[in-house]
Motif scaffolding. Sequence first.
Motif, PDB file in Angstrom:
ATOM      1  N   ILE A 227       0.835  -1.208   0.000  1.00  0.00           N
ATOM      2  CA  ILE A 227       0.000   0.000   0.000  1.00  0.00           C
ATOM      3  C   ILE A 227       0.871   1.260   0.000  1.00  0.00           C
ATOM      4  O   ILE A 227       0.609   2.227  -0.725  1.00  0.00           O
ATOM      5  N   ALA A 228       1.939   1.232   0.802  1.00  0.00           N
ATOM      6  CA  ALA A 228       2.840   2.387   0.881  1.00  0.00           C
ATOM      7  C   ALA A 228       3.518   2.664  -0.452  1.00  0.00           C
ATOM      8  O   ALA A 228       3.689   3.815  -0.854  1.00  0.00           O
ATOM      9  N   LEU A 229       3.898   1.598  -1.164  1.00  0.00           N
ATOM     10  CA  LEU A 229       4.535   1.771  -2.468  1.00  0.00           C
ATOM     11  C   LEU A 229       3.546   2.339  -3.490  1.00  0.00           C
ATOM     12  O   LEU A 229       3.925   3.100  -4.381  1.00  0.00           O
ATOM     13  N   GLY A 230       2.275   1.962  -3.341  1.00  0.00           N
ATOM     14  CA  GLY A 230       1.243   2.546  -4.204  1.00  0.00           C
ATOM     15  C   GLY A 230       1.099   4.037  -3.949  1.00  0.00           C
ATOM     16  O   GLY A 230       0.978   4.840  -4.885  1.00  0.00           O
ATOM     17  N   LYS A 231       1.142   4.425  -2.685  1.00  0.00           N
ATOM     18  CA  LYS A 231       1.077   5.844  -2.329  1.00  0.00           C
ATOM     19  C   LYS A 231       2.335   6.583  -2.806  1.00  0.00           C
ATOM     20  O   LYS A 231       2.272   7.753  -3.198  1.00  0.00           O
ATOM     21  N   LEU A 232       3.465   5.876  -2.806  1.00  0.00           N
ATOM     22  CA  LEU A 232       4.712   6.489  -3.273  1.00  0.00           C
ATOM     23  C   LEU A 232       4.624   6.819  -4.764  1.00  0.00           C
ATOM     24  O   LEU A 232       5.089   7.876  -5.197  1.00  0.00           O
ATOM     25  N   ASN A 233       4.006   5.934  -5.539  1.00  0.00           N
ATOM     26  CA  ASN A 233       3.826   6.207  -6.967  1.00  0.00           C
ATOM     27  C   ASN A 233       2.961   7.443  -7.180  1.00  0.00           C
ATOM     28  O   ASN A 233       3.202   8.239  -8.101  1.00  0.00           O
ATOM     29  N   LYS A 234       1.945   7.623  -6.338  1.00  0.00           N
ATOM     30  CA  LYS A 234       1.114   8.831  -6.392  1.00  0.00           C
ATOM     31  C   LYS A 234       1.956  10.061  -6.052  1.00  0.00           C
ATOM     32  O   LYS A 234       1.816  11.129  -6.682  1.00  0.00           O
ATOM     33  N   PHE A 235       2.840   9.912  -5.074  1.00  0.00           N
ATOM     34  CA  PHE A 235       3.745  11.010  -4.698  1.00  0.00           C
ATOM     35  C   PHE A 235       4.623  11.400  -5.887  1.00  0.00           C
ATOM     36  O   PHE A 235       4.805  12.584  -6.170  1.00  0.00           O
ATOM     37  N   TYR A 236       5.182  10.399  -6.587  1.00  0.00           N
ATOM     38  CA  TYR A 236       6.007  10.680  -7.761  1.00  0.00           C
ATOM     39  C   TYR A 236       5.202  11.415  -8.827  1.00  0.00           C
ATOM     40  O   TYR A 236       5.692  12.358  -9.454  1.00  0.00           O
ATOM     41  N   LYS A 237       3.984  10.993  -9.041  1.00  0.00           N
ATOM     42  CA  LYS A 237       3.123  11.588 -10.059  1.00  0.00           C
ATOM     43  C   LYS A 237       2.831  13.054  -9.742  1.00  0.00           C
ATOM     44  O   LYS A 237       2.747  13.899 -10.641  1.00  0.00           O
ATOM     45  N   ASP A 238       2.697  13.361  -8.477  1.00  0.00           N
ATOM     46  CA  ASP A 238       2.377  14.729  -8.064  1.00  0.00           C
ATOM     47  C   ASP A 238       3.604  15.634  -7.971  1.00  0.00           C
ATOM     48  O   ASP A 238       3.482  16.857  -8.145  1.00  0.00           O
ATOM     49  N   ASN A 239       4.776  15.041  -7.712  1.00  0.00           N
ATOM     50  CA  ASN A 239       5.921  15.862  -7.311  1.00  0.00           C
ATOM     51  C   ASN A 239       7.157  15.780  -8.194  1.00  0.00           C
ATOM     52  O   ASN A 239       8.131  16.497  -7.935  1.00  0.00           O
ATOM     53  N   THR A 240       7.167  14.929  -9.206  1.00  0.00           N
ATOM     54  CA  THR A 240       8.310  14.897 -10.123  1.00  0.00           C
ATOM     55  C   THR A 240       7.848  15.393 -11.499  1.00  0.00           C
ATOM     56  O   THR A 240       6.817  14.936 -12.017  1.00  0.00           O
ATOM     57  N   LEU A 241       8.589  16.307 -12.054  1.00  0.00           N
ATOM     58  CA  LEU A 241       8.146  17.047 -13.242  1.00  0.00           C
ATOM     59  C   LEU A 241       7.707  16.147 -14.388  1.00  0.00           C
ATOM     60  O   LEU A 241       6.605  16.299 -14.932  1.00  0.00           O
ATOM     61  N   LEU A 242       8.546  15.209 -14.799  1.00  0.00           N
ATOM     62  CA  LEU A 242       8.252  14.414 -15.988  1.00  0.00           C
ATOM     63  C   LEU A 242       7.027  13.514 -15.808  1.00  0.00           C
ATOM     64  O   LEU A 242       6.411  13.092 -16.795  1.00  0.00           O
ATOM     65  N   ASN A 243       6.661  13.238 -14.558  1.00  0.00           N
ATOM     66  CA  ASN A 243       5.520  12.366 -14.277  1.00  0.00           C
ATOM     67  C   ASN A 243       4.252  13.128 -13.911  1.00  0.00           C
ATOM     68  O   ASN A 243       3.190  12.526 -13.756  1.00  0.00           O
TER      69      ASN A 243
END
Length: 276
Positions: A227-243
């Motif tokens: 579950i935490a890794l799923g939330k981490l992917n959401k974090f990447y989507k919101d906070n890393t430019l290319l994503n």
Amino acid sequence: MSISATDVNKLRQMTGAGMMDCKKALTEANGDFETAIDILRKKGQKVSASRSDKEAKEGSVFVKTNDKGNEGIIVALNCETDFVAKNEEFQKLGSMILEVADKNKPASIDELLSLKSGNLSIQEHITDLVGKIGEKVEVSSYERVTGDQVVPYIHGGAKLGVLVALKGVAGGNFTEVGKDVAMQIAAMKPIALDKGDVDPSVVQREIEIGKEQARAEGKAEAMLEKIALGKLNKFYKDNTLLNQEFVKDNSKTISQMLDSVQKGLTVSAFRRISVN
């Protein structure tokens, strides 16, 4: 000795200092202009020191790219009030600092402040302005970016600036798409370019937060990591430019949008700085 109004006005024209300050300096210097200028500069140093604990949350961001368009420099010059930020001398100082940085390519703010323009270092020029205006002035940020094409962007009355380095331009000019990306950076505040560029300590913190949130929701311990890794992917989507989703077309990420403009076009680096 008696100091004439003509001499006071002459020193004022030379330095920009106030009439009374000029008169006092000339009196102390026995009418010698060079000594009076030194006295005024020393006064500026004292003013600078006395205001070192003040907050300088106003100012302007200055950006510049070279003639080839493959290198950009961005500088934030801060002061205490918006009134001073709009002052002509403050703006001239910011532009001069930018030109010196562009010419010399210093590696740090400290190195930039030690560089000279005319007979004075950048820090001495800043100190002189502090002596005239009585506010804290400082270079809060300085960044240099290189790439196939570097696109600059100034936002919000010069309170925020962005540099975007594009890669894979293949000889084309992508100024407009570069500005779209810069506007995205200004609005969405990405913390990194891509997933692999996020600080490992930030990644670990997000995983731990994700686990705690899942645990608080009553999820089984065996499921917490997933579950935490799923939330981490959401974090990447919101906070890393290319994503991030492209603001102008949220059916595409920034990476996908760039690739649709030209195959292989991407961002190699960016810088976002503001004065508050």
